[in-house]
Design an enzyme around this catalytic site. Structure first.
Site, PDB file in Angstrom:
ATOM      1  CE1 TYR A 199       0.409   1.835   4.268  1.00  0.00           C
ATOM      2  CE2 TYR A 199       0.714  -0.520   4.584  1.00  0.00           C
ATOM      3  CZ  TYR A 199       0.851   0.780   5.040  1.00  0.00           C
ATOM      4  OH  TYR A 199       1.424   1.032   6.258  1.00  0.00           O
ATOM      5  CB  CYS A 200       1.863   3.851  -1.678  1.00  0.00           C
ATOM      6  SG  CYS A 200       1.034   3.694  -3.274  1.00  0.00           S
ATOM      7  CB  THR A 201      -0.113   8.409  -0.657  1.00  0.00           C
ATOM      8  OG1 THR A 201       1.028   8.493   0.185  1.00  0.00           O
ATOM      9  CG2 THR A 201      -1.079   9.537  -0.312  1.00  0.00           C
ATOM     10  N   GLY A 203      -1.674   4.868  -4.536  1.00  0.00           N
ATOM     11  CA  GLY A 203      -1.588   3.658  -5.343  1.00  0.00           C
ATOM     12  C   GLY A 203      -0.497   3.633  -6.390  1.00  0.00           C
ATOM     13  CB  ILE A 228      -3.731   5.580   2.678  1.00  0.00           C
ATOM     14  CG1 ILE A 228      -2.570   4.610   2.880  1.00  0.00           C
ATOM     15  CG2 ILE A 228      -4.316   5.983   4.027  1.00  0.00           C
ATOM     16  CD1 ILE A 228      -1.302   5.262   3.395  1.00  0.00           C
TER      17      ILE A 228
END
Length: 343
Positions: A199-201, A203, A228
């Protein structure tokens, strides 16, 4: 009359213009890895229409695609949707709506052409960047987190993950995405048959990372669609308890969206619980720090007493000091960092 395809105003004027505009704004992000033959021409076409729609933010373009974070007057949201769907490279692109919509998140429109839309340090000719991991919706990701044996990896920088992250996630302690991928590969070297959740901010970092890990032999790579930002909205909409704790760091003037009330880190200055990010007011330093409101007030928004002394000087004196530092290729060595508080 020829239209200017760039900003022509200073910061103070831009802030006044934003605050004077009474329209409700929505913060949006989107990205896509797609072949753009002529990024400069593409940039100019986007700027012309985005400016007309009142869009403020930053958009990066490269031959490999687009990465955008911006705000738009709500009244023009559907016009934007219609416009991007007329562009073959952007048709159907997913809009990631932010959790919070702060009016001054962005104060100008900047569309820049770069070599890459994310600085990943990878040679894309060695693998297929389009062979990405399995996308999971926020609710699917939420459920999968409960499966036994899954490995969750945060693909953001340390200053992002320290203020908020998923429970039990691996948090690589690096300051750039370029450093992160080799480290993640090393951390997971004995888990190539395990289910990996990335996961990241928003995508975009997961797209390239998942393809890279698959190329390196990882068999079950999954990623959170929309990152997220999308997860927080979906969890809120469905009334579920968030497995992401704390704040989601964002790269605009907000510097964070509150997801839960958990405070996961401390003020770099005094060591008390705080997850309030700010940049040192000394422009010759400008380091990003976590600092509580009390310390920020006492230090005049600076990271240290040395920087406080500098910002107390006349502006012309400060400029001369910065110029001298640049000439000597020197940078402040006194400012606080996350390492100095054991982070």
């Amino acid at each position: 009359m020829k239209k200017f395809l760039f900003n022509r105003y200073d910061k103070d004027t831009l802030i006044k213009k934003v605050l004077a505009d009474k329209r409700e704004r929505r913060v949006i992000s989107f990205y896509r890895y797609v072949k753009i033959e002529d990024p400069i021409d593409f940039r100019n076409r986007l700027y012309d229409t985005f400016d007309d729609l009142g869009i403020l933010g930053r958009i990066y373009l490269a031959n490999e695609g687009i990465n955008a974070q911006f705000s738009i007057p709500v009244e023009n949201y559907e016009k934007l949707r219609q416009f991007v769907d007329t562009i073959p490279e952007l048709k159907g692109i997913y809009f990631n709506d932010a959790v919070e919509d702060k009016k001054e998140s962005f104060i100008k429109l900047a569309i820049k052409v770069r070599r890459k839309i994310v600085a990943d340090g990878l040679d894309d000719s060695q693998f297929d960047p389009s062979d990405v991991g399995t996308h999971l919706s926020p609710l699917e990701f939420h459920q999968t987190l409960e499966e036994e044996g899954v490995i969750v990896v945060d693909l953001r920088n340390n200053y992002e993950s320290e203020v908020g992250h998923f429970e039990n996630a691996i948090l690589p302690d690096v300051g750039t995405f370029r450093e992160e991928l080799p480290l993640v590969e090393k951390i997971l070297e004995n888990d190539k048959d395990k289910k990996i959740l990335l996961y990241c901010t928003g995508g975009i970092r997961c797209e390239k990372a998942s393809a890279y890990l698959k190329y390196k032999g990882f068999e079950k790579v999954h990623q959170l669609r929309g990152g997220i930002i999308n997860y927080a909205k979906a969890i809120s909409d469905h009334g579920l308890k968030s497995k992401f704790k704390g704040k989601n760091f964002v790269f605009d003037d907000r510097l964070g969206e509150r997801i839960t009330d958990d405070v996961l880190t401390v003020c770099y200055t005094c060591g008390k619980p705080s997850d309030r990010h700010s940049n040192c007011a000394n422009l010759g330093c400008h380091v990003l720090i976590v600092q509580c409101e009390s310390c920020s007030e006492s230090l005049l928004d600076c990271c240290s007493h040395e920087c406080k002394e500098i910002v107390s000087l006349p502006e012309e004196t400060q400029k001369k000091l910065r110029q001298e530092l640049r000439k000597q290729h020197k940078y402040p060595s006194h400012h606080l960092t996350r390492k100095m508080v054991g982070k």
